[in-house]
Design a protein around this motif. Sequence first.
Motif, PDB file in Angstrom:
ATOM      1  N   GLY A 163       1.049  -1.289  -0.033  1.00 29.16           N
ATOM      2  CA  GLY A 163      -0.022  -0.108  -0.037  1.00 29.16           C
ATOM      3  C   GLY A 163       0.724   1.109  -0.015  1.00 29.16           C
ATOM      4  N   ILE A 164       0.281   2.343  -0.164  1.00 32.92           N
ATOM      5  CA  ILE A 164       0.990   3.835  -0.162  1.00 32.92           C
ATOM      6  C   ILE A 164       0.203   4.522   0.919  1.00 32.92           C
ATOM      7  N   LYS A 165       1.154   5.289   1.659  1.00 27.22           N
ATOM      8  CA  LYS A 165       0.686   6.030   2.793  1.00 27.22           C
ATOM      9  C   LYS A 165      -0.298   7.048   2.189  1.00 27.22           C
ATOM     10  N   SER A 166      -1.443   7.345   2.989  1.00 28.21           N
ATOM     11  CA  SER A 166      -2.645   8.203   2.650  1.00 28.21           C
ATOM     12  C   SER A 166      -1.934   9.541   2.076  1.00 28.21           C
ATOM     13  N   SER A 167      -0.984  10.065   2.923  1.00 29.05           N
ATOM     14  CA  SER A 167      -0.735  11.415   2.411  1.00 29.05           C
ATOM     15  C   SER A 167      -0.263  11.310   0.988  1.00 29.05           C
TER      16      SER A 167
ATOM     17  N   LYS B 111      -2.629  11.610  -6.479  1.00 29.42           N
ATOM     18  CA  LYS B 111      -3.653  11.710  -7.191  1.00 29.42           C
ATOM     19  C   LYS B 111      -3.768  13.072  -7.693  1.00 29.42           C
ATOM     20  N   ARG B 112      -3.325  14.194  -6.800  1.00 29.35           N
ATOM     21  CA  ARG B 112      -3.782  15.498  -7.034  1.00 29.35           C
ATOM     22  C   ARG B 112      -2.784  15.856  -8.584  1.00 29.35           C
ATOM     23  N   ASP B 113      -1.494  15.222  -8.288  1.00 32.83           N
ATOM     24  CA  ASP B 113      -0.631  15.378  -9.687  1.00 32.83           C
ATOM     25  C   ASP B 113      -1.154  14.680 -10.964  1.00 32.83           C
ATOM     26  N   VAL B 114      -1.977  13.663 -10.582  1.00 31.63           N
ATOM     27  CA  VAL B 114      -2.405  13.018 -11.774  1.00 31.63           C
ATOM     28  C   VAL B 114      -3.442  13.912 -12.540  1.00 31.63           C
ATOM     29  N   VAL B 115      -4.442  14.331 -11.609  1.00 31.88           N
ATOM     30  CA  VAL B 115      -5.451  15.162 -12.245  1.00 31.88           C
ATOM     31  C   VAL B 115      -4.906  16.275 -12.903  1.00 31.88           C
ATOM     32  N   GLN B 116      -3.849  16.856 -12.310  1.00 33.19           N
ATOM     33  CA  GLN B 116      -3.351  18.448 -12.787  1.00 33.19           C
ATOM     34  C   GLN B 116      -2.654  17.998 -14.114  1.00 33.19           C
ATOM     35  N   THR B 117      -2.134  16.889 -14.325  1.00 31.33           N
ATOM     36  CA  THR B 117      -1.373  16.569 -15.494  1.00 31.33           C
ATOM     37  C   THR B 117      -2.150  16.046 -16.757  1.00 31.33           C
ATOM     38  N   TYR B 118      -3.127  14.732 -16.179  1.00 30.58           N
ATOM     39  CA  TYR B 118      -3.740  14.005 -17.331  1.00 30.58           C
ATOM     40  C   TYR B 118      -5.267  14.389 -17.409  1.00 30.58           C
ATOM     41  N   GLY B 119      -5.770  15.033 -16.305  1.00 27.35           N
ATOM     42  CA  GLY B 119      -7.323  15.320 -16.505  1.00 27.35           C
ATOM     43  C   GLY B 119      -7.941  14.595 -15.257  1.00 27.35           C
ATOM     44  N   TYR B 120      -9.109  15.485 -15.030  1.00 35.53           N
ATOM     45  CA  TYR B 120      -9.991  14.818 -14.000  1.00 35.53           C
ATOM     46  C   TYR B 120     -10.562  13.504 -14.284  1.00 35.53           C
ATOM     47  N   GLU B 121     -10.624  13.090 -15.682  1.00 40.48           N
ATOM     48  CA  GLU B 121     -11.262  11.859 -15.964  1.00 40.48           C
ATOM     49  C   GLU B 121     -10.470  10.584 -15.351  1.00 40.48           C
ATOM     50  N   TYR B 122      -9.135  10.714 -15.021  1.00 42.90           N
ATOM     51  CA  TYR B 122      -8.293   9.690 -14.387  1.00 42.90           C
ATOM     52  C   TYR B 122      -8.477   9.388 -13.114  1.00 42.90           C
ATOM     53  N   LEU B 123      -9.452  10.274 -12.301  1.00 45.68           N
ATOM     54  CA  LEU B 123      -9.746  10.041 -11.108  1.00 45.68           C
ATOM     55  C   LEU B 123     -10.547   8.778 -11.108  1.00 45.68           C
ATOM     56  N   PHE B 124     -11.566   8.518 -12.185  1.00 45.45           N
ATOM     57  CA  PHE B 124     -12.310   7.436 -12.023  1.00 45.45           C
ATOM     58  C   PHE B 124     -11.494   6.190 -12.089  1.00 45.45           C
ATOM     59  N   VAL B 125     -10.492   6.159 -12.961  1.00 43.84           N
ATOM     60  CA  VAL B 125      -9.417   5.189 -13.150  1.00 43.84           C
ATOM     61  C   VAL B 125      -8.895   4.736 -11.867  1.00 43.84           C
ATOM     62  N   LEU B 126      -8.234   5.751 -11.235  1.00 44.35           N
ATOM     63  CA  LEU B 126      -7.665   5.440  -9.762  1.00 44.35           C
ATOM     64  C   LEU B 126      -8.751   4.979  -8.963  1.00 44.35           C
ATOM     65  N   HIS B 127     -10.000   5.521  -8.939  1.00 41.52           N
ATOM     66  CA  HIS B 127     -10.931   4.908  -7.949  1.00 41.52           C
ATOM     67  C   HIS B 127     -11.202   3.532  -8.147  1.00 41.52           C
ATOM     68  N   ASN B 128     -11.423   3.140  -9.506  1.00 39.52           N
ATOM     69  CA  ASN B 128     -11.450   1.594  -9.997  1.00 39.52           C
ATOM     70  C   ASN B 128     -10.256   0.796  -9.577  1.00 39.52           C
ATOM     71  N   LEU B 129      -9.051   1.450  -9.560  1.00 35.90           N
ATOM     72  CA  LEU B 129      -7.808   0.525  -9.268  1.00 35.90           C
ATOM     73  C   LEU B 129      -7.772   0.269  -7.886  1.00 35.90           C
ATOM     74  N   GLU B 130      -8.221   1.241  -7.130  1.00 33.09           N
ATOM     75  CA  GLU B 130      -8.593   1.064  -5.395  1.00 33.09           C
ATOM     76  C   GLU B 130      -9.572  -0.028  -5.150  1.00 33.09           C
TER      77      GLU B 130
ATOM     78  N   ARG C 136      -4.412   2.073   0.330  1.00 39.54           N
ATOM     79  CA  ARG C 136      -4.193   3.073   1.035  1.00 39.54           C
ATOM     80  C   ARG C 136      -3.542   2.469   2.295  1.00 39.54           C
ATOM     81  N   ARG C 137      -2.759   3.144   2.738  1.00 40.80           N
ATOM     82  CA  ARG C 137      -1.976   2.530   4.425  1.00 40.80           C
ATOM     83  C   ARG C 137      -2.325   3.562   5.364  1.00 40.80           C
ATOM     84  N   GLU C 138      -3.009   3.406   6.536  1.00 40.91           N
ATOM     85  CA  GLU C 138      -3.216   4.141   7.462  1.00 40.91           C
ATOM     86  C   GLU C 138      -2.446   3.748   8.749  1.00 40.91           C
ATOM     87  N   GLY C 139      -2.123   4.917   9.709  1.00 34.71           N
ATOM     88  CA  GLY C 139      -1.516   4.520  10.878  1.00 34.71           C
ATOM     89  C   GLY C 139      -0.244   5.212  10.974  1.00 34.71           C
ATOM     90  N   LEU C 140       0.259   5.339  12.327  1.00 34.48           N
ATOM     91  CA  LEU C 140       1.236   6.121  12.555  1.00 34.48           C
ATOM     92  C   LEU C 140       2.555   5.342  13.064  1.00 34.48           C
TER      93      LEU C 140
END
Length: 876
Positions: A677-681, A687-706, A713-717
């Motif tokens: 997993g990848i740390k939440s932050s 994700k923010r960099d992907v949207v700014q570079t490729y477009g908001y449409e790829y948010l759906f791709v990231l959601h489906n991959l999750e 997403r890794r949580e915890g301290l």
Amino acid sequence: MAVGVVSPSSPPSQAAQRNNNRNNNNNNATATTTIAEEDRVILPPPSASNPWPALGAALRIDQQEQLLELLRQDPTTTTSTAASAAASSSGTTPRFRQLLVFATERLRTVLLRQALTDPQQRVWKNKKKNWDTADSFPFPTDLGNSILGTKVLLSRSHHHSVDGDASAGGGTNPDWTNFHYYDQHQISNSASTATATPQVSTSTSSSSSGDTSFSSSSFSALQSPFGDDQDWNDAILWAAEGKLDVVTYFLHTHTLEHTKAAIHRFQKSFRQARASAVAAAASLLTTTSSGALLGGSSSHGSTLTTSATPSHHLIHHRFVYIPQMTALVQQLLLQSGLSSHPNVSFVALQLDLFPLETDVLSTEYHGGLRDAVAVEMTPSNFITSTARSILKLQDIVGTIPRIQAYGPLGEEVLRKMLHMTVDEYLASGGQNNNNNNNSNNNSSPQGDGSSNRIPEPESGVAALILMDRRVDWVTPMVTPLTYEGLLDDLLGIEAGFLHIPLSLINPPEADNNTTTAAAASAEAGKNKKTKADGAVEDFNERIALGVNGSDSLYAEVRNQHVEKFGSFLQNQAIALRQSHAEFTAHGKKKDLTEIHQFVKQIPIFAQNLRSLTNHINLAELVKKTTEDVVFRERWQTERSILEGESCYDILDDLVASQYPPFAFFRLLCLQSVCSGGIKSSRLDSLKRDVVQTYGYEYLFVLHNLEQAGLLRRREGLWMDSASSFATLRKLLILIHPEVNTVDPDDVAYVSSGYAPMSVRLIQTAVKGWTGREEILRELPGRALDIYQTMPPQDLATSLQITPNQPLGATVVPKSSSGSKSSSSKKPILAIFYVGGITYMEIAALRFLSQRPGFPYHILILTTEILNGSTLLRSMR
């Protein structure tokens, strides 16, 4: 019909017939002989590359019979069903004319190049070529005049390369340099031209553009989803002239988009036909009125008007669903009003197991993972289709006595398959026999008094392994380094065929009057060559080149490492040149026998030369790619991630440099799976960099991959514990950096040091899990191991009997020396990848199958063949 193969037109007692086939074929060799004698197919002996020759022959015969019967049967006829079936099977030329419309290009390739004709037995009349143009298909002679052409409803954007997307800035930014080279050679599908039968020239409904500029409109996987009217002008013209009688749509049931596209096309053609009829009636009325004004008879005008309606040509639309219609499809057709339309009919073809190779069978169920685990969350159709294909396999080879399943999808397929087996047994009249044995169901099948019988595989499939694709997400994300794997990554192999420009395998010769060949090919009009017979050869013409076992050279080179196949092809060229030079050498006298033998070998020599030329040109493209700096940097990044390093800085630099999006997603998913997993932050920042570079449409791709589990997403301290992959990497020895890639001794050669995890699991399963239970605890879902008994039992009952021997222990060794002579008599281990398999894993499994120390020949089954990019694109 071939013995043991079930026809889709079977009566309701199909379950009983299938069960009797399995019971009556305990001696599988007898069934094999029957198939060969009935259909007069000369079968080769079993081998590592062809473990069950009768299996592919039976499936091809069954599929060809079903398709031919459908194409010859006129859906508009009023004759009885029996008379229509007799006429269709007689091979007479159909009297109706039809247009074949396929949902996708891949479906057209599978049905016309794999099911209708056997590419393994293809004989080329022109010895100087071994390819077809992309829109020409070898139909039987009696169908050549009845089929006007073929079209494709839905086309994919840039399916030729592993990642044809470009940067948001609009310029091309290919994954590796060769992609840019390939894009320069892409062309649109030209309009079809008439060819002599049985070759029918056809066209697609939308072209494949060579422009790789990225925009929001190109995000969709479908370009011109319902076709451009300009691409359908010929069909409209055929309909207007009364040349077209039937439009046959071939659709997949698991994709509702296919049915929606066909409905849209039907409604549009119906409106066009109605408008043409109204225009014709208006023209007749105008003519009649003009005749009356000129003194013509009014009764004559009335006759013309009344005869206009009956003379209008109505086109019948036939919807063919593969493998069968589902409730969702029926509901969609009911809502659209087509289910009760008088000029619409529906057919289901049970084509669910295609022999792409002698050792590879595929159900061609694309997007199954997305349906099952990502977006739709309704895996029933995917599971049912996969289970039904296993039953079809057992109809031919007999009951498989032992089955292992790994992962949630493997368990669901096993559960469904056993449930269907029990239902078929009960429907065939086995209730009494089943009730008499209920008291012994909990007993061991090892001869302790139980009446449950385990079939003994005399010469068939000894065991089946169901492997869930989600057990090994890592391998599809890793770049393969075998010849076949790289061809698929770079150019895209579809059902055993490459769809590429002719210039890739037959580049135009450089003219001495021009500066370079590249300058000569810059203009499309100059990229042609006039042959000796006066015909013009277009080097930008798209062709379908078969890459399968029918090409003996390709069969030998496809699983070789990139460091080996270059020199191998060079040695083949030298040997071919020497064999020709020895005969043509001056001063050496030849007798008539030698001359006769040489003349007989000329066609074989020409084909070998053509095949060698093809693969040398393709190998140059592959070598150019693998020697590029971008490719090597990507491979180093993958290896670092596999060995446990975090490469987030590299990922940040890639997305900032507008790296092709799906090439970036492959590395991102590889990092997530390997590190647990990848740390939440960090994930939110990416994700923010992907949207700014490729477009908001790829948010759906990231959601489906999750949702699919490829991104976590890794949580915890607190300090994170070791990931599952890190544990498996050590326990299974997945990294072997010292592997010999030229003369390999381990499956890790397929990627220069990484052994596909699913293959390592299969190796361990054959040796046994005793003492290796920690590996199973790190896998998703349960690991199941059952016997199939007679009478059959459901999964819950079967799990009460636990096999106490590893898969390899059930195989009786043929000789203590383990010589290669005994390897031809190995039993068969069927491995079914539920969710898809990569060419890297196919190469590794073939390597195991050929090893003298491995106790089985391997038969590979899968729902589809994929790579990292096609897997991620299916999640859109």
